[in-house]
Design an enzyme around this catalytic site. Structure first.
Site, PDB file in Angstrom:
ATOM      1  N   TYR A 105       0.802  -1.087  -0.023  1.00 40.81           N
ATOM      2  CA  TYR A 105      -0.053  -0.102  -0.127  1.00 40.81           C
ATOM      3  C   TYR A 105       0.886   1.261  -0.113  1.00 40.81           C
ATOM      4  CZ  TYR A 105      -3.930  -3.095   1.077  1.00 40.81           C
ATOM      5  OH  TYR A 105      -4.800  -3.918   1.099  1.00 40.81           O
ATOM      6  N   ASN A 128     -13.098  -0.056  -4.946  1.00 40.07           N
ATOM      7  CA  ASN A 128     -12.918  -0.555  -6.184  1.00 40.07           C
ATOM      8  C   ASN A 128     -13.833  -1.351  -6.484  1.00 40.07           C
ATOM      9  OD1 ASN A 128     -11.731  -1.458  -8.595  1.00 40.07           O
ATOM     10  ND2 ASN A 128     -10.348  -2.948  -7.598  1.00 40.07           N
ATOM     11  N   CYS A 136      -6.706  -4.793  -7.532  1.00 39.27           N
ATOM     12  CA  CYS A 136      -6.447  -4.536  -5.920  1.00 39.27           C
ATOM     13  C   CYS A 136      -5.976  -5.653  -4.975  1.00 39.27           C
ATOM     14  CB  CYS A 136      -7.498  -4.094  -5.311  1.00 39.27           C
ATOM     15  SG  CYS A 136      -9.290  -4.848  -5.488  1.00 39.27           S
ATOM     16  N   HIS A 137      -6.143  -7.031  -5.511  1.00 37.66           N
ATOM     17  CA  HIS A 137      -5.682  -8.053  -4.927  1.00 37.66           C
ATOM     18  C   HIS A 137      -4.267  -8.262  -4.765  1.00 37.66           C
ATOM     19  CE1 HIS A 137      -5.982  -9.467  -8.846  1.00 37.66           C
ATOM     20  NE2 HIS A 137      -4.971 -10.301  -8.555  1.00 37.66           N
ATOM     21  N   GLU A 163      -1.948 -16.539  -9.830  1.00 36.02           N
ATOM     22  CA  GLU A 163      -0.818 -15.735 -10.677  1.00 36.02           C
ATOM     23  C   GLU A 163       0.264 -16.102 -10.488  1.00 36.02           C
ATOM     24  OE1 GLU A 163      -1.624 -11.575 -10.439  1.00 36.02           O
ATOM     25  OE2 GLU A 163      -3.782 -11.675 -10.714  1.00 36.02           O
TER      26      GLU A 163
END
Length: 174
Positions: A105, A128, A136-137, A163
């Site tokens: 962040y 979001n 945002c993850h 991912e």
């Protein structure tokens, strides 16, 4: 009154809700009820007529399906992003985070020019409306911890694992 088109699809193990208008994608809902998703749309787009239409959402459905199948790493969709100027700056910074990478962040706060705005970045992430597409993850605590995700930390873990991000004891393995 403008139309807002939504669709609900089961994609692999996920229930995904998608909404768009003539300018682009406006919302993605993950693992929530259709009633809750539509309720949020009615609240956020009170001047729109909400219409179920899979064809109007074909491209987002296709690309999100490819993402969950592991064959898509970048999205090529028109977005109609609505938020404050600060939120929009945060979300635009999130769009630059590569697939399979994470940032803190604080890193986003520095990138948008306010190193002390880490908490505010977290609040913008919570607002979001287009998760996965605006990733945002991929934002974590400065110590590598998996903090804050509106869809819940279990979903955040699943998305990061999809991912290829290694997670050990609630932290990103570095």
């Amino acid at each position: 009154m403008h139309n807002l088109y939504y669709a609900t699809k089961n994609i692999l193990d996920y229930t995904v809700h998608i909404a768009s208008n003539q300018r682009g994608l406006v919302a993605v809902g993950l693992e929530e009820s259709q009633e809750d998703f539509i309720g949020e749309l009615k609240k956020d787009f009170s001047n729109s007529r909400i219409v179920y239409n899979e064809e109007k959402n074909h491209l987002p459905i296709q690309q999100i399906t490819e993402y969950f199948q592991g064959t898509r790493r970048q999205f090529d969709l028109s977005l109609d992003i609505m938020g404050t100027s600060f939120q929009r700056r945060v979300w635009e910074a999130l769009l630059t985070i590569p697939y399979g990478k994470v940032v803190a962040y604080k890193d986003i706060a520095i990138e948008i020019g306010n190193a002390k705005a880490g908490r505010a970045v977290g609040l913008a992430n919570k607002k979001n409306k287009i998760p996965i597409i605006i990733p945002c993850h991929r934002v974590i605590g400065v110590n590598g911890s998996l903090v804050g995700y509106d869809g819940g930390l279990d979903l955040k873990k699943k998305l990061l694992a999809l991912e290829g991000v290694k997670i050990v004891k609630e932290k990103v393995g570095i």
